[in-house]
Design a protein around this motif. Sequence first.
Motif, mmCIF file in Angstrom:
data_model
loop_
_atom_site.group_PDB
_atom_site.id
_atom_site.type_symbol
_atom_site.label_atom_id
_atom_site.label_comp_id
_atom_site.label_asym_id
_atom_site.label_seq_id
_atom_site.Cartn_x
_atom_site.Cartn_y
_atom_site.Cartn_z
ATOM 1 N N UNK A 1 0.873 -1.140 -0.275
ATOM 2 C CA UNK A 1 -0.153 -0.046 0.112
ATOM 3 C C UNK A 1 0.933 1.439 -0.104
ATOM 4 N N UNK A 2 0.584 2.350 -0.978
ATOM 5 C CA UNK A 2 1.470 3.408 -0.940
ATOM 6 C C UNK A 2 0.860 4.449 0.378
ATOM 7 N N UNK A 3 1.785 5.203 0.719
ATOM 8 C CA UNK A 3 1.709 6.036 2.014
ATOM 9 C C UNK A 3 0.303 6.779 1.595
ATOM 10 N N UNK A 4 0.091 7.464 0.765
ATOM 11 C CA UNK A 4 -1.160 8.363 0.359
ATOM 12 C C UNK A 4 -2.241 7.611 0.713
ATOM 13 N N UNK A 5 -2.421 6.160 0.214
ATOM 14 C CA UNK A 5 -3.514 5.399 0.269
ATOM 15 C C UNK A 5 -3.596 5.098 1.628
ATOM 16 N N UNK A 6 -2.620 4.882 2.518
ATOM 17 C CA UNK A 6 -2.813 4.566 3.829
ATOM 18 C C UNK A 6 -3.618 5.739 4.643
ATOM 19 N N UNK A 7 -3.036 7.119 4.091
ATOM 20 C CA UNK A 7 -3.531 8.286 4.792
ATOM 21 C C UNK A 7 -5.064 8.460 4.459
ATOM 22 N N UNK A 8 -5.398 8.081 3.257
ATOM 23 C CA UNK A 8 -6.819 8.106 2.852
ATOM 24 C C UNK A 8 -7.542 7.238 3.607
ATOM 25 N N UNK A 9 -6.843 5.893 3.871
ATOM 26 C CA UNK A 9 -7.803 4.798 4.759
ATOM 27 C C UNK A 9 -7.828 5.172 6.009
ATOM 28 N N UNK A 10 -6.975 6.000 6.846
ATOM 29 C CA UNK A 10 -7.046 6.622 7.894
ATOM 30 C C UNK A 10 -8.298 7.654 8.061
ATOM 31 N N UNK A 11 -8.251 8.505 6.945
ATOM 32 C CA UNK A 11 -9.218 9.535 6.776
ATOM 33 C C UNK A 11 -10.786 8.730 6.541
ATOM 34 N N UNK A 12 -10.911 7.951 5.829
ATOM 35 C CA UNK A 12 -12.096 7.122 5.989
ATOM 36 C C UNK A 12 -12.484 6.335 7.245
ATOM 37 N N UNK A 13 -11.542 6.004 7.996
ATOM 38 C CA UNK A 13 -12.085 5.615 9.178
ATOM 39 C C UNK A 13 -12.210 6.556 10.183
ATOM 40 N N UNK A 14 -11.705 7.672 10.045
ATOM 41 C CA UNK A 14 -12.355 9.037 10.946
ATOM 42 C C UNK A 14 -13.744 9.375 10.372
ATOM 43 N N UNK A 15 -13.927 9.549 9.059
ATOM 44 C CA UNK A 15 -15.050 9.694 8.726
ATOM 45 C C UNK A 15 -16.281 9.086 9.308
ATOM 46 N N UNK A 16 -15.871 7.516 9.444
ATOM 47 C CA UNK A 16 -16.954 6.784 9.649
ATOM 48 C C UNK A 16 -17.319 6.866 11.564
ATOM 49 N N UNK A 17 -16.246 7.547 11.743
ATOM 50 C CA UNK A 17 -16.333 7.728 13.374
ATOM 51 C C UNK A 17 -16.926 9.209 13.999
ATOM 52 N N UNK A 51 -0.996 12.233 11.913
ATOM 53 C CA UNK A 51 0.156 11.960 11.252
ATOM 54 C C UNK A 51 0.454 10.407 10.888
ATOM 55 N N UNK A 52 0.408 10.100 9.803
ATOM 56 C CA UNK A 52 0.303 8.744 9.055
ATOM 57 C C UNK A 52 1.747 8.346 8.902
ATOM 58 N N UNK A 53 2.360 7.318 9.484
ATOM 59 C CA UNK A 53 3.333 6.446 8.969
ATOM 60 C C UNK A 53 3.302 5.263 8.641
ATOM 61 N N UNK A 54 3.321 5.061 7.256
ATOM 62 C CA UNK A 54 3.289 3.390 6.632
ATOM 63 C C UNK A 54 4.790 3.008 6.185
ATOM 64 N N UNK A 55 5.010 2.351 7.678
ATOM 65 C CA UNK A 55 6.314 1.923 7.637
ATOM 66 C C UNK A 55 6.220 0.311 7.610
ATOM 67 N N UNK A 56 7.275 -0.166 7.216
ATOM 68 C CA UNK A 56 7.485 -1.874 7.108
ATOM 69 C C UNK A 56 7.722 -2.164 8.636
ATOM 70 N N UNK A 57 7.103 -3.382 8.947
ATOM 71 C CA UNK A 57 7.320 -3.899 10.182
ATOM 72 C C UNK A 57 8.456 -3.736 11.113
#
Length: 111
Positions: A1-17, A51-57
């Motif tokens: 997953x690209x970092x921007x896609x991760x940011x969009x996913x987190x934004x969507x989760x917040x919208x749902x909340x 702040x979203x950080x899409x890092x490898x484990x």
Amino acid sequence: MEPRHFEELIAELLLKQGFEVELSKQTRDNGYDILALKNVIGLSPVKYLVECKRYAEKRKVGVELIRSFKEVLQTENANKGIIATTSYFTKPALIKQNEIPYLLDLRIKLM
């Protein structure tokens, strides 16, 4: 997953909340990726910065990010900050967050 896609996913989760969300520009984001507002009856909207950080484990979020994000929260007059990551936090990062739990939440989103 690209970092921007991760940011969009987190934004969507917040919208749902129930948050109103705004993704920052990919360049010059002023130290945060998402502005999230939560309306509370009888109060002004509560301002969260995310702040979203899409890092490898194997790469963990360190204390330096906690320190710099705390400054961003203060500069932007935010009520609360959230750091969301696909990885983990270093022990010093967790210790630093425990000093300011009212200001900063740390979240792990396993992918």
